[in-house]
Design a protein around this motif. Structure first.
Motif, PDB file in Angstrom:
ATOM      1  N   LEU A   2      -3.521   7.393   5.466  1.00 58.92           N
ATOM      2  CA  LEU A   2      -3.934   7.287   4.102  1.00 58.92           C
ATOM      3  C   LEU A   2      -3.662   8.456   3.353  1.00 58.92           C
ATOM      4  N   THR A   3      -3.020   8.237   2.250  1.00 63.29           N
ATOM      5  CA  THR A   3      -2.747   9.524   1.199  1.00 63.29           C
ATOM      6  C   THR A   3      -4.204   9.758   0.347  1.00 63.29           C
ATOM      7  N   GLY A   4      -4.036  10.934  -0.213  1.00 58.10           N
ATOM      8  CA  GLY A   4      -5.245  11.126  -0.967  1.00 58.10           C
ATOM      9  C   GLY A   4      -5.385  10.127  -2.097  1.00 58.10           C
ATOM     10  N   GLU A   5      -4.781   9.362  -2.846  1.00 60.24           N
ATOM     11  CA  GLU A   5      -5.080   8.150  -3.540  1.00 60.24           C
ATOM     12  C   GLU A   5      -5.637   7.070  -2.646  1.00 60.24           C
ATOM     13  N   GLY A   6      -5.204   6.987  -1.430  1.00 61.63           N
ATOM     14  CA  GLY A   6      -5.791   5.763  -0.656  1.00 61.63           C
ATOM     15  C   GLY A   6      -7.090   6.407  -0.211  1.00 61.63           C
ATOM     16  N   LYS A   7      -7.393   7.379   0.245  1.00 62.04           N
ATOM     17  CA  LYS A   7      -8.926   7.986   0.541  1.00 62.04           C
ATOM     18  C   LYS A   7      -9.747   7.732  -0.687  1.00 62.04           C
ATOM     19  N   ASP A   8      -9.430   7.975  -1.896  1.00 63.86           N
ATOM     20  CA  ASP A   8      -9.883   8.160  -3.385  1.00 63.86           C
ATOM     21  C   ASP A   8     -10.281   6.701  -3.552  1.00 63.86           C
ATOM     22  N   ILE A   9      -9.460   5.808  -3.357  1.00 62.18           N
ATOM     23  CA  ILE A   9     -10.063   4.221  -3.830  1.00 62.18           C
ATOM     24  C   ILE A   9     -10.921   3.807  -2.686  1.00 62.18           C
ATOM     25  N   LEU A  10     -10.854   4.073  -1.441  1.00 55.46           N
ATOM     26  CA  LEU A  10     -11.739   3.715  -0.466  1.00 55.46           C
ATOM     27  C   LEU A  10     -13.013   4.134  -0.800  1.00 55.46           C
ATOM     28  N   ASN A  11     -13.038   5.462  -1.090  1.00 52.72           N
ATOM     29  CA  ASN A  11     -14.501   6.006  -1.398  1.00 52.72           C
ATOM     30  C   ASN A  11     -14.877   5.677  -2.692  1.00 52.72           C
ATOM     31  N   ASP A  12     -13.994   5.266  -3.819  1.00 51.38           N
ATOM     32  CA  ASP A  12     -14.519   4.521  -5.040  1.00 51.38           C
ATOM     33  C   ASP A  12     -15.261   3.181  -4.871  1.00 51.38           C
ATOM     34  N   ILE A  13     -14.341   2.525  -3.687  1.00 51.74           N
ATOM     35  CA  ILE A  13     -14.880   1.042  -3.810  1.00 51.74           C
ATOM     36  C   ILE A  13     -16.130   0.976  -2.835  1.00 51.74           C
ATOM     37  N   GLN A  14     -16.178   1.901  -1.957  1.00 51.24           N
ATOM     38  CA  GLN A  14     -17.429   1.628  -0.957  1.00 51.24           C
ATOM     39  C   GLN A  14     -19.081   1.441  -1.458  1.00 51.24           C
ATOM     40  N   PRO A  15     -19.229   1.901  -2.563  1.00 44.74           N
ATOM     41  CA  PRO A  15     -20.544   1.646  -3.323  1.00 44.74           C
ATOM     42  C   PRO A  15     -20.575   0.337  -3.560  1.00 44.74           C
ATOM     43  N   ILE A  16     -19.256  -0.304  -4.077  1.00 46.95           N
ATOM     44  CA  ILE A  16     -19.238  -1.714  -4.419  1.00 46.95           C
ATOM     45  C   ILE A  16     -19.533  -2.579  -3.083  1.00 46.95           C
ATOM     46  N   LEU A  37       0.690  -1.261   0.106  1.00 47.29           N
ATOM     47  CA  LEU A  37      -0.022  -0.131   0.084  1.00 47.29           C
ATOM     48  C   LEU A  37       0.977   1.396   0.094  1.00 47.29           C
ATOM     49  N   VAL A  38       1.998   1.167   0.606  1.00 42.73           N
ATOM     50  CA  VAL A  38       2.834   2.485   0.683  1.00 42.73           C
ATOM     51  C   VAL A  38       3.436   2.483  -0.779  1.00 42.73           C
ATOM     52  N   LYS A  39       4.105   1.473  -1.344  1.00 39.30           N
ATOM     53  CA  LYS A  39       4.693   1.458  -2.621  1.00 39.30           C
ATOM     54  C   LYS A  39       3.585   1.843  -3.751  1.00 39.30           C
ATOM     55  N   ARG A  40       2.377   1.592  -3.312  1.00 40.21           N
ATOM     56  CA  ARG A  40       1.297   2.082  -4.512  1.00 40.21           C
ATOM     57  C   ARG A  40       0.729   3.527  -4.313  1.00 40.21           C
ATOM     58  N   ASN A  41       1.444   4.172  -3.117  1.00 38.19           N
ATOM     59  CA  ASN A  41       1.109   5.326  -2.701  1.00 38.19           C
ATOM     60  C   ASN A  41      -0.666   5.628  -2.258  1.00 38.19           C
ATOM     61  N   PHE A  42      -1.019   4.358  -1.518  1.00 39.83           N
ATOM     62  CA  PHE A  42      -2.216   4.764  -0.893  1.00 39.83           C
ATOM     63  C   PHE A  42      -2.129   4.982   0.559  1.00 39.83           C
ATOM     64  N   LEU A  43      -0.881   4.715   1.044  1.00 45.24           N
ATOM     65  CA  LEU A  43      -0.534   4.963   2.533  1.00 45.24           C
ATOM     66  C   LEU A  43       0.704   5.701   2.528  1.00 45.24           C
ATOM     67  N   LYS A  44       0.799   6.461   3.701  1.00 47.19           N
ATOM     68  CA  LYS A  44       2.186   7.257   3.977  1.00 47.19           C
ATOM     69  C   LYS A  44       2.561   6.736   5.009  1.00 47.19           C
TER      70      LYS A  44
END
Length: 144
Positions: free
Chosen positions: A97-111, A75-82
Motif C-alpha cells: 500500500l502507498t501512503g494514499e492507499g493507507k489514507d483511503i483505508l483509514n478514511d473509509i474505516q469509520p464508514i 489500484l496501482v494506476k490510482r496510486n493506492f498500491l505499489k
C-alpha cells in the motif's frame, strides 16, 4: 416439487449480501470517496497480510483471479498500491500500500464500521453467533 428460489435460505442469504453491499457502497459514495467495496477489500487484505500471493487475495475476497488482477491494476494506476517484483521470482509481485492507499483505508474505516453496525441493528450477539454457526455449517456441508 422444487421450492421456488425466493423461498430458499440461499436466496435470502444472497439477497442479504447484495442489499448490504449496495447499502455500504452508497454510504461510501455519498461521503465522496471514489473506491468500490471490492477495491477496499483488496487493499485491506493486502494491508493485513504483507507479501500475500494474488491467488490468496482472490480466495479471501471470494473473487476469481482475473477480477483480482483487474482490481490490482486499477489500484496501482490510482496510486493506492505499489507493485515490486521479487528478486527470486520475477513472475511474482509484492504488493504494498502507498501512503494514499493507507489514507483511503483509514478514511473509509469509520464508514465501514458504521455500515456493519447499521446492518446488525436490533440483532443480539447471541443471534449473530447462531447465524455464524449456521452459515458455517452450510459452508462445511458444501465443502465435504
Amino acid at each position: 416439487m422444487m421450492a421456488q428460489s425466493e423461498h430458499t435460505i440461499f436466496y435470502s442469504i444472497e439477497e442479504s449480501i447484495k442489499s448490504y453491499r449496495q447499502f455500504a457502497q452508497k454510504q461510501i459514495n455519498d461521503r465522496g470517496f471514489d473506491i468500490t467495496i471490492d477495491q477496499g477489500l483488496v487493499l485491506s487484505i493486502i494491508n493485513e497480510n504483507p507479501g500475500i500471493a494474488q491467488k490468496d487475495i482472490a480466495r479471501r475476497a471470494f473473487k476469481d483471479h482475473a477480477s483480482v488482477t483487474r482490481i490490482i491494476e486499477l489500484l496501482v494506476k490510482r496510486n493506492f498500491l505499489k507493485r515490486d517484483s521479487f528478486e527470486e521470482d520475477r513472475r511474482r509481485f509484492n504488493l504494498i500500500l502507498t501512503g494514499e492507499g493507507k489514507d483511503i483505508l483509514n478514511d473509509i474505516q469509520p464508514i465501514v464500521n458504521a455500515n456493519r453496525k447499521k446492518a446488525v441493528e436490533g440483532i443480539s450477539p447471541e443471534e449473530i453467533e447462531l447465524l455464524r454457526k449456521l452459515v458455517n455449517k452450510i459452508t462445511a456441508n458444501c465443502r465435504s
